[in-house]
Write an enzyme that holds these catalytic residues in place. Structure first.
Site, PDB file in Angstrom:
ATOM      1  N   ARG A 181      28.755 -14.106 -40.176  1.00  0.00           N
ATOM      2  CA  ARG A 181      28.670 -14.078 -38.715  1.00  0.00           C
ATOM      3  C   ARG A 181      29.739 -13.199 -38.098  1.00  0.00           C
ATOM      4  O   ARG A 181      29.698 -12.944 -36.899  1.00  0.00           O
ATOM      5  CB  ARG A 181      28.827 -15.504 -38.156  1.00  0.00           C
ATOM      6  CG  ARG A 181      27.604 -16.323 -38.429  1.00  0.00           C
ATOM      7  CD  ARG A 181      27.353 -17.345 -37.363  1.00  0.00           C
ATOM      8  NE  ARG A 181      25.992 -17.837 -37.508  1.00  0.00           N
ATOM      9  CZ  ARG A 181      25.623 -19.102 -37.377  1.00  0.00           C
ATOM     10  NH1 ARG A 181      26.518 -20.002 -37.083  1.00  0.00           N
ATOM     11  NH2 ARG A 181      24.369 -19.447 -37.512  1.00  0.00           N
ATOM     12  N   ARG A 213      10.112 -29.185 -24.281  1.00  0.00           N
ATOM     13  CA  ARG A 213      11.494 -29.456 -24.680  1.00  0.00           C
ATOM     14  C   ARG A 213      12.460 -28.874 -23.659  1.00  0.00           C
ATOM     15  O   ARG A 213      12.306 -27.735 -23.243  1.00  0.00           O
ATOM     16  CB  ARG A 213      11.791 -28.834 -26.039  1.00  0.00           C
ATOM     17  CG  ARG A 213      11.562 -29.768 -27.194  1.00  0.00           C
ATOM     18  CD  ARG A 213      11.651 -29.024 -28.502  1.00  0.00           C
ATOM     19  NE  ARG A 213      12.938 -28.308 -28.634  1.00  0.00           N
ATOM     20  CZ  ARG A 213      13.215 -27.537 -29.667  1.00  0.00           C
ATOM     21  NH1 ARG A 213      12.324 -27.360 -30.605  1.00  0.00           N
ATOM     22  NH2 ARG A 213      14.376 -26.923 -29.736  1.00  0.00           N
ATOM     23  N   LYS A 259      12.469 -16.525 -38.316  1.00  0.00           N
ATOM     24  CA  LYS A 259      13.363 -16.268 -39.441  1.00  0.00           C
ATOM     25  C   LYS A 259      13.217 -17.348 -40.525  1.00  0.00           C
ATOM     26  O   LYS A 259      13.202 -17.029 -41.713  1.00  0.00           O
ATOM     27  CB  LYS A 259      14.811 -16.210 -38.955  1.00  0.00           C
ATOM     28  CG  LYS A 259      15.807 -15.861 -40.035  1.00  0.00           C
ATOM     29  CD  LYS A 259      17.135 -15.457 -39.450  1.00  0.00           C
ATOM     30  CE  LYS A 259      17.783 -16.562 -38.646  1.00  0.00           C
ATOM     31  NZ  LYS A 259      18.694 -17.395 -39.450  1.00  0.00           N
ATOM     32  N   ARG A 311      21.200 -18.218 -25.604  1.00  0.00           N
ATOM     33  CA  ARG A 311      21.257 -18.198 -27.072  1.00  0.00           C
ATOM     34  C   ARG A 311      21.032 -16.787 -27.592  1.00  0.00           C
ATOM     35  O   ARG A 311      21.669 -16.354 -28.545  1.00  0.00           O
ATOM     36  CB  ARG A 311      20.215 -19.151 -27.666  1.00  0.00           C
ATOM     37  CG  ARG A 311      20.659 -20.603 -27.617  1.00  0.00           C
ATOM     38  CD  ARG A 311      19.513 -21.546 -27.870  1.00  0.00           C
ATOM     39  NE  ARG A 311      18.982 -21.434 -29.232  1.00  0.00           N
ATOM     40  CZ  ARG A 311      17.743 -21.798 -29.576  1.00  0.00           C
ATOM     41  NH1 ARG A 311      16.912 -22.257 -28.667  1.00  0.00           N
ATOM     42  NH2 ARG A 311      17.347 -21.689 -30.819  1.00  0.00           N
ATOM     43  N   ARG A 359       5.955 -22.956 -25.108  1.00  0.00           N
ATOM     44  CA  ARG A 359       5.544 -24.047 -25.995  1.00  0.00           C
ATOM     45  C   ARG A 359       5.453 -25.371 -25.269  1.00  0.00           C
ATOM     46  O   ARG A 359       6.317 -25.710 -24.472  1.00  0.00           O
ATOM     47  CB  ARG A 359       6.606 -24.237 -27.092  1.00  0.00           C
ATOM     48  CG  ARG A 359       6.534 -23.276 -28.219  1.00  0.00           C
ATOM     49  CD  ARG A 359       7.612 -23.683 -29.208  1.00  0.00           C
ATOM     50  NE  ARG A 359       8.015 -22.556 -30.035  1.00  0.00           N
ATOM     51  CZ  ARG A 359       9.160 -22.509 -30.710  1.00  0.00           C
ATOM     52  NH1 ARG A 359      10.026 -23.515 -30.614  1.00  0.00           N
ATOM     53  NH2 ARG A 359       9.458 -21.477 -31.450  1.00  0.00           N
TER      54      ARG A 359
END
Ligand SMILES: [Zn+2]
Length: 212
Positions: free
Chosen positions: A90, A158, A15, A169, A124
Site C-alpha cells: 500500500r 446499504r 477485484k 473510498r 444496488r
C-alpha cells in the site's frame, strides 16, 4: 520461491472475483493483509498485539508491522510457488521491502472509471424478504418495485453504498495507489487492465497476461 503477482483494483471493480480466478489459474494462494491482520489480532501473536494497538486507536498500522506479517507468510510451505498479493503493498516502503523478500513478476491494475463504479455500487438494492440482489440500471425488477423471486415489495439499500461514501473510498484508493502504479511502471512490471467489461472479459484479459 517462485514469482508472485500483485493485484490492484478500486472498490467495486470486481477485484475479489478476479483474484479468485487468478488463484485457480496459477495455484498461487491469495494473501490479503487485511485478513492477515485480523487473524494475527485474533491469535494474539506478537505482531497481532502491536497491530491491535494501532487499529484500536484508529491509526494506520505501520509499514514494519505489515512487512513483518508478509515475511512470516512467505515462510509457509504453500508460498513456495509464489503468492497473489491483494491489498499489499500500500506504500512505496512496503513495495521496496517486498522487492527484497519475494520476486514479483507482474502487477495487475484493474482500471474502472470512478463514474462507472459509483453507478455500479450505488444502484444496488436487495429484496428485504428474500435477499435477491437488484440494480437500478443493470438488474431492475421485471415489474417495477416487485421482487422477481418472491413477490416482495420492500427493498433495502446499504447505507455505506451512498454516493458520498463511495467517492471518498475511491479518492483514498487513488491517492494510495497512483504512486505505487508509477513505481511499478518504472520497473516495467505494471499491466493495466480495462475493467469496464463483463467479469468474463476482464478475466480473459488477465488470463492472457498471466499465460504470456
Ligand atoms: Zn424477494
Amino acid at each position: 520461491m517462485d514469482s508472485s503477482i500483485v493485484l490492484f483494483g478500486p472498490p467495486g471493480a470486481g477485484k475479489g472475483t478476479q483474484a479468485g480466478r487468478i488463484v485457480q489459474a496459477t495455484g498461487k494462494p491469495q494473501v490479503s493483509t487485511g485478513d492477515m491482520l485480523r487473524a494475527a489480532v485474533e491469535e494474539g501473536t506478537e505482531l497481532g498485539r502491536i497491530a491491535k494497538g494501532y487499529m484500536e486507536s484508529g491509526g494506520l498500522v505501520p509499514d514494519e508491522v505489515i512487512i513483518g506479517l508478509i515475511k512470516e507468510r512467505i515462510k509457509q510451505p504453500d508460498a513456495s510457488g509464489g503468492l497473489l498479493f491483494d491489498g499489499f503493498p500500500r506504500t512505496i516502503p512496503q513495495a521496496e521491502a517486498l522487492e527484497e523478500i519475494a520476486p514479483v513478476s507482474m502487477v495487475i491494475a484493474i482500471h474502472v472509471e470512478d463514474e462507472s463504479i459509483v453507478e455500479r455500487i450505488c444502484g444496488r438494492f436487495t429484496c428485504a424478504s428474500c435477499g435477491e440482489v437488484y440494480h437500478d440500471v443493470f438488474r431492475p425488477c421485471k415489474i417495477d418495485s416487485i421482487c422477481d423471486s418472491c413477490g416482495g415489495i420492500e427493498f433495502k439499500r446499504r447505507a455505506d453504498d451512498s454516493e458520498q461514501t463511495v467517492r471518498a473510498r475511491l479518492s483514498a484508493y487513488h491517492e494510495q495507489t497512483s504512486p505505487l502504479e508509477s513505481w511499478y511502471e518504472s520497473k516495467g512490471l505494471l499491466q493495466r487492465i480495462d475493467g469496464n467489461h463483463s467479469i468474463d472479459q476482464v478475466g480473459n484479459s488477465i488470463s492472457n497476461l498471466i499465460n504470456e
